[in-house]
Structure formats: structure tokens, C-alpha cells
Design a protein around this motif. Structure first.
Motif, PDB file in Angstrom:
ATOM      1  N   VAL A  34       1.195  -1.161  -0.085  1.00 24.97           N
ATOM      2  CA  VAL A  34       0.439   0.016   0.122  1.00 24.97           C
ATOM      3  C   VAL A  34       0.733   1.489   0.345  1.00 24.97           C
ATOM      4  CG1 VAL A  34      -1.466   1.283   1.176  1.00 24.97           C
ATOM      5  CG2 VAL A  34      -1.920  -1.452   0.843  1.00 24.97           C
ATOM      6  N   SER A  35       1.865   1.426   0.730  1.00 23.64           N
ATOM      7  CA  SER A  35       3.159   2.197   0.589  1.00 23.64           C
ATOM      8  C   SER A  35       3.354   2.333  -0.681  1.00 23.64           C
ATOM      9  CB  SER A  35       4.362   2.270   2.008  1.00 23.64           C
ATOM     10  OG  SER A  35       5.271   1.286   1.241  1.00 23.64           O
ATOM     11  N   THR A  36       4.202   1.731  -1.111  1.00 21.88           N
ATOM     12  CA  THR A  36       4.230   2.231  -2.458  1.00 21.88           C
ATOM     13  C   THR A  36       3.805   2.358  -3.586  1.00 21.88           C
ATOM     14  OG1 THR A  36       5.895  -0.194  -2.341  1.00 21.88           O
ATOM     15  CG2 THR A  36       5.424   0.973  -4.673  1.00 21.88           C
ATOM     16  N   VAL A  37       2.261   2.060  -3.794  1.00 28.18           N
ATOM     17  CA  VAL A  37       0.879   2.445  -4.777  1.00 28.18           C
ATOM     18  C   VAL A  37       1.327   4.551  -4.141  1.00 28.18           C
ATOM     19  CG1 VAL A  37      -1.481   2.532  -5.140  1.00 28.18           C
ATOM     20  CG2 VAL A  37       0.090   0.287  -5.181  1.00 28.18           C
ATOM     21  N   GLY A  52      14.285   5.323  -5.188  1.00 32.26           N
ATOM     22  CA  GLY A  52      14.278   5.218  -4.004  1.00 32.26           C
ATOM     23  C   GLY A  52      13.632   3.859  -2.148  1.00 32.26           C
ATOM     24  N   HIS A  53      12.585   4.778  -2.904  1.00 39.11           N
ATOM     25  CA  HIS A  53      11.643   3.926  -2.359  1.00 39.11           C
ATOM     26  C   HIS A  53      11.486   2.116  -2.311  1.00 39.11           C
ATOM     27  CE1 HIS A  53       8.049   3.255   0.513  1.00 39.11           C
ATOM     28  NE2 HIS A  53       7.685   2.727  -0.330  1.00 39.11           N
ATOM     29  N   LEU A  54      12.286   2.016  -3.057  1.00 40.03           N
ATOM     30  CA  LEU A  54      11.768   0.461  -3.343  1.00 40.03           C
ATOM     31  C   LEU A  54      13.505   0.000  -2.512  1.00 40.03           C
ATOM     32  CD1 LEU A  54      10.398   0.012  -6.803  1.00 40.03           C
ATOM     33  CD2 LEU A  54       9.545  -0.860  -4.825  1.00 40.03           C
ATOM     34  N   ARG A  55      14.718   1.000  -3.257  1.00 43.95           N
ATOM     35  CA  ARG A  55      15.635   0.366  -2.243  1.00 43.95           C
ATOM     36  C   ARG A  55      15.850   0.446  -0.866  1.00 43.95           C
ATOM     37  NH1 ARG A  55      17.835   4.089  -4.291  1.00 43.95           N
ATOM     38  NH2 ARG A  55      18.146   5.622  -2.337  1.00 43.95           N
ATOM     39  N   ASN A  56      14.907   1.507  -0.345  1.00 48.06           N
ATOM     40  CA  ASN A  56      14.938   1.304   0.796  1.00 48.06           C
ATOM     41  C   ASN A  56      14.075  -0.429   1.856  1.00 48.06           C
ATOM     42  OD1 ASN A  56      15.444   4.034   1.155  1.00 48.06           O
ATOM     43  ND2 ASN A  56      14.132   5.471   1.522  1.00 48.06           N
ATOM     44  N   ILE A  57      13.499  -0.651   0.999  1.00 51.08           N
ATOM     45  CA  ILE A  57      12.122  -1.487   1.439  1.00 51.08           C
ATOM     46  C   ILE A  57      13.911  -2.551   1.233  1.00 51.08           C
ATOM     47  CG2 ILE A  57      10.698  -3.343   0.658  1.00 51.08           C
ATOM     48  CD1 ILE A  57       8.840  -0.919  -0.124  1.00 51.08           C
ATOM     49  N   LEU A  58      13.558  -2.684   0.448  1.00 47.44           N
ATOM     50  CA  LEU A  58      15.248  -4.088  -0.046  1.00 47.44           C
ATOM     51  C   LEU A  58      15.908  -4.203   1.105  1.00 47.44           C
ATOM     52  CD1 LEU A  58      15.848  -6.203  -0.982  1.00 47.44           C
ATOM     53  CD2 LEU A  58      17.322  -4.821  -3.125  1.00 47.44           C
ATOM     54  N   LEU A  59      16.830  -2.580   1.632  1.00 35.95           N
ATOM     55  CA  LEU A  59      17.096  -2.658   2.607  1.00 35.95           C
ATOM     56  C   LEU A  59      16.784  -3.050   4.237  1.00 35.95           C
ATOM     57  CD1 LEU A  59      20.363  -1.784   4.132  1.00 35.95           C
ATOM     58  CD2 LEU A  59      19.396   0.357   3.884  1.00 35.95           C
ATOM     59  N   SER A  60      15.519  -2.686   4.588  1.00 40.26           N
ATOM     60  CA  SER A  60      14.428  -3.116   5.154  1.00 40.26           C
ATOM     61  C   SER A  60      14.459  -4.129   5.361  1.00 40.26           C
ATOM     62  CB  SER A  60      13.441  -2.440   5.426  1.00 40.26           C
ATOM     63  OG  SER A  60      12.297  -2.556   6.266  1.00 40.26           O
ATOM     64  N   GLY A 344      11.847   7.269   3.437  1.00 36.64           N
ATOM     65  CA  GLY A 344      13.072   7.574   4.379  1.00 36.64           C
ATOM     66  C   GLY A 344      14.063   6.519   4.595  1.00 36.64           C
ATOM     67  N   GLY A 345      15.227   6.212   4.426  1.00 30.50           N
ATOM     68  CA  GLY A 345      15.872   5.115   4.939  1.00 30.50           C
ATOM     69  C   GLY A 345      16.213   5.181   6.109  1.00 30.50           C
ATOM     70  N   THR A 346      16.494   6.089   6.702  1.00 27.95           N
ATOM     71  CA  THR A 346      16.831   5.834   8.565  1.00 27.95           C
ATOM     72  C   THR A 346      15.420   4.554   8.871  1.00 27.95           C
ATOM     73  OG1 THR A 346      18.408   7.853   8.782  1.00 27.95           O
ATOM     74  CG2 THR A 346      17.853   6.913  10.377  1.00 27.95           C
ATOM     75  N   ALA A 347      14.034   5.372   9.090  1.00 25.92           N
ATOM     76  CA  ALA A 347      13.349   5.150   9.875  1.00 25.92           C
ATOM     77  C   ALA A 347      12.980   3.233   9.661  1.00 25.92           C
ATOM     78  CB  ALA A 347      11.824   5.358   9.389  1.00 25.92           C
ATOM     79  N   PHE A 348      13.231   3.414   8.155  1.00 26.39           N
ATOM     80  CA  PHE A 348      13.594   1.947   7.139  1.00 26.39           C
ATOM     81  C   PHE A 348      14.194   0.912   7.304  1.00 26.39           C
ATOM     82  CE2 PHE A 348       9.873   2.961   3.750  1.00 26.39           C
ATOM     83  CZ  PHE A 348       9.087   2.069   3.527  1.00 26.39           C
ATOM     84  N   VAL A 349      14.950   1.482   8.321  1.00 30.64           N
ATOM     85  CA  VAL A 349      16.181   0.398   8.227  1.00 30.64           C
ATOM     86  C   VAL A 349      15.945   0.017  10.360  1.00 30.64           C
ATOM     87  CG1 VAL A 349      18.781   0.305   9.293  1.00 30.64           C
ATOM     88  CG2 VAL A 349      18.527   0.606   7.176  1.00 30.64           C
ATOM     89  N   THR A 350      15.282   1.150  10.626  1.00 28.51           N
ATOM     90  CA  THR A 350      15.261   1.134  12.314  1.00 28.51           C
ATOM     91  C   THR A 350      14.220   0.095  12.497  1.00 28.51           C
ATOM     92  OG1 THR A 350      15.950   3.944  12.818  1.00 28.51           O
ATOM     93  CG2 THR A 350      14.503   2.666  14.641  1.00 28.51           C
ATOM     94  N   LEU A 351      13.173   0.352  11.871  1.00 27.92           N
ATOM     95  CA  LEU A 351      11.817  -0.300  11.705  1.00 27.92           C
ATOM     96  C   LEU A 351      12.491  -2.174  11.332  1.00 27.92           C
ATOM     97  CD1 LEU A 351       8.989   2.117  10.127  1.00 27.92           C
ATOM     98  CD2 LEU A 351       9.424   1.477  12.937  1.00 27.92           C
ATOM     99  N   GLY A 352      12.648  -2.708  10.417  1.00 28.87           N
ATOM    100  CA  GLY A 352      12.951  -3.387   9.854  1.00 28.87           C
ATOM    101  C   GLY A 352      14.655  -4.254  10.819  1.00 28.87           C
TER     102      GLY A 352
END
Length: 370
Positions: A34-37, A52-60, A344-352
């Protein structure tokens, strides 16, 4: 032969896939979808934003997978180093940190990092380790020491200033202390003290922070200035109606009335395009995320894992509640992202990292039982 090859492939990748907790992974995947859409629509005028969003998801997901492999007993060994390292980095920020937009929140170590993000997970890990080491000895002295461990990083983060992150770190620590068995009498007394100290706290706030509170009370006093964010996001949410205006058809977003529409205010974009029904679906997904996380916490085998999992579960609640509240105009704007939704990359890493810890606790509980 084909069947043998297929079976061999499944046997090869099976152990890596089974690292993930099925129900939790499904809920996170649906939120990410849903977030990606939504971000595709919100960031259509920002080149490279969806990539960038897809990259953040993959990193997470990579962080989630890597942490899920590590046993909780090993994770506990990182609690003190992470906390101490976070404190040292926060002190480094105070001395020679980078200043952006009037705030000193970053430090350049060859790679620019924001140390306060470390404490979102480091703080509950430290307190969970502390109470694990003192299991069965939870007297007032232990809670006092825990409070001191919590106040130090919160004070350093508030000084940057970063009210939003300091409140998140404070909440994460308080959740651990509460789950450790803090008396309701102490909690009520603390609430009374906080309410009584509000006039002092008000005088200590920066001008922009006081402005956010006053804007919350009446955003129309400065509709083209400090109240602009809130007014436009409330218009977007209200104009979505029951079913929304449709994907890619949000006028408030695409006419650039919603500021920070890919980050802090992405919920306004989602509400305008998918309406009340979409909001209910998203709320259900977050409730399922919290419920599954709490179920893992309830069945965790050790005090450390129970306290840490419970705190992470409530962190998800705090992120979602504060973000939706500030975008809807019922809470001050404090810059808290919507979990697994905002760019946001930092938030995705923290949540992951948080979800990975939950999966580690659940996975190794099953291994012990089997």
C-alpha cells in the motif's frame, strides 16, 4: 528429474525463507504494498523517489532477515555496546555535529549518520537487558536506575533539538519500564508531576516548538505560515470522503498544497485518494501488526525478549498514532514518520531492525520447543 530439481531448490532456500515469521511478514508486506502504491502517486513529481523507496524496502528486508537469524541471547550482548555507543555519538553530535535547518542532529564519520535513531532500538534493548540481569529484584531502586538510563539520551536528543525523536525514545524506554512491573501508583504520580511541570516545560521549549502547539490549538491564526501544513492536510483528508478521489487523482497532493507529502504527510495523500474505506483498511493492518507483535511478546521465553518485544510492539503503535494524529490535526507536528509507509531510509532500517528482533524471538522460541 524436474521434480527432484524443484525439491532440491526448495530445500536450498527453505532455511532462509523460514527465518521470517509468516503472519508478521504478510502484514508488513501488505503495508509495504500500500505504501508503494501511495508513494508512487505522492512522489510522481520527484524523480527517483519511487526507486529510492524500493531500495529502502529492500534494505529494510535485508536488515530484518539478518537480525532474525541472530538468537535473542546474542542480541542481548549488543544491548550495552549499542547504548554506550549511542551515548558517545550523541555527545559527539553536541560537540561537533552537522547543523541542518537549525538543528544539530548528524555527525560525519565518513558516512553521515543520525545517532538519535540508534537509541530508538538501543534504549529498549538496554533497559530490557538491565531488568533481565535483575530479574526478581525489581524494587524502587531498579526503576530509579532505569529512569536515569532513560533520561540521559532523551535529554541529549532534546538539546539538538529533536522533540519528535526524543519523545519516541522516551516512549520506548517507558514501555519497557511499564512492562517490567512499574506500580500504577507511581505511574499516576508521574502523570501528576508531568502536568504540574507543564508551565516550566513550556518555558523551556524553543520558539518553533511553542509555535507548533499554538498552531495545533488554532491553525487558522497563521493559515499561510505555521498553520499551512495542518490546514492543507486536513482539507486533503476531508475531501477524500468515503471512497476517495482515486489513485493519482488527489488534487491537494498533485497541486502541491500538501507539504512533505512523501514523508511526514503521506497519510494525507493516502486519505485523499482512498478515502475513509482506505483509512479503515490501513488502520486494520496496523492493528494486526501490533497484535501479532504483542502475541510474540506474550509467548517470549525470557524476560529480556518479553520486555523488548513488548516495547517494539508499542513503538509501532506510537509511530502510527502520532503520525496520523499530527496529520489529522489532533497532535502537534513533531516529524514522526508513518511506519513502513513514509519515505526515508533511516526509519526503514530502524523499523526493519525492530521486526527482525521480533522474528528472532519467535523463531528461536520455536527452535527451543522443537
Amino acid at each position: 528429474m524436474a521434480s527432484l530439481d524443484k525439491r532440491s531448490l526448495l530445500q536450498l532456500i527453505g532455511p532462509y525463507v523460514r527465518v521470517f515469521d509468516g503472519p508478521l511478514m504478510l502484514i508488513v508486506f501488505l503495508i509495504l504494498a500500500v505504501s508503494t502504491v501511495t508513494l508512487y502517486s505522492a512522489g510522481i513529481d520527484f524523480p527517483g523517489r519511487i526507486e529510492g523507496h524500493l531500495r529502502n524496502i529492500l534494505l529494510s528486508l535485508l536488515v530484518m532477515w539478518a537480525v532474525a537469524i541472530i538468537p535473542p541471547q546474542v542480541l542481548m550482548r549488543f544491548a550495552v555496546p549499542m547504548y554506550v555507543g549511542g551515548i558517545i555519538l550523541l555527545l559527539a553530535v553536541a560537540q561537533f555535529g552537522l547543523i541542518r535547518n537549525g538543528a544539530r542532529r548528524w555527525v560525519d564519520l565518513g558516512v553521515v549518520i543520525q545517532p538519535s535513531e540508534i537509541m530508538k532500538i538501543g534504549m529498549p534493548m538496554m533497559l530490557a537487558w538491565f531488568f533481565q540481569k535483575r530479574e526478581g529484584m525489581t524494587r524502587w531502586r531498579e526503576f530509579l536506575i532505569a529512569g536515569l538510563l532513560l533520561i540521559v539520551p532523551v535529554a541529549l536528543i532534546m538539546k539538538q533539538p529533536d522533540l519528535g525523536t526524543s519523545l519516541l525514545v522516551l516512549a520506548a524506554g517507558l514501555y519497557v519500564i511499564f512492562f517490567a512491573g512499574l506500580s500504577w501508583k507511581v505511574i499516576v504520580a508521574g502523570i501528576v508531576v508531568v502536568l504540574a511541570s507543564l508551565p516550566i516545560a513550556w518555558s523551556m521549549l524553543h520558539d518553533y516548538q511553542r509555535g507548533r502547539v499554538m498552531t495545533l490549538i488554532d491553525p487558522t491564526t497563521d493559515p499561510l505560515g505555521k498553520g499551512f501544513h495542518i490546514i492543507q492536510s486536513m482539507i486533503a483528508i476531508g475531501s477524500g470522503g468515503l471512497t476517495g478521489k482515486g489513485w493519482l487523482h488527489g488534487t491537494q497532493a498533485h497541486l502541491e498544497f500538501i507539504p512533505e507529502r512523501t514523508t511526514d504527510f503521506i497519510f494525507a495523500v493516502y486519505s485523499e485518494e482512498f478515502g475513509l474505506i482506505g483509512n479503515i483498511i490501513l488502520l486494520i493492518l496496523y492493528l494486526l501488526l501490533i497484535a501479532r507483535s504483542m502475541a510474540i511478546a506474550a509467548h517470549a521465553p525470557t524476560l529480556f525478549s518479553r520486555l523488548l518485544a513488548g516495547s517494539i510492539s508499542m513503538i509501532f503503535f506510537t509511530y502510527a498514532f502520532v503520525n496520523m494524529g499530527m496529520v489529522s490535526g489532533i497532535l502537534p507536528v513533531v516529524g514522526v514518520p508513518l511506519p513502513f509507509f513514509s519515505y526515508g531510509g533511516t526509519a526503514f532500517v530502524t523499523l526493519g531492525l525492530g521486526v527482525g528482533i521480533l522474528m528472532s524471538i519467535q523463531r528461536h522460541r520455536k527452535l527451543v520447543q522443537s
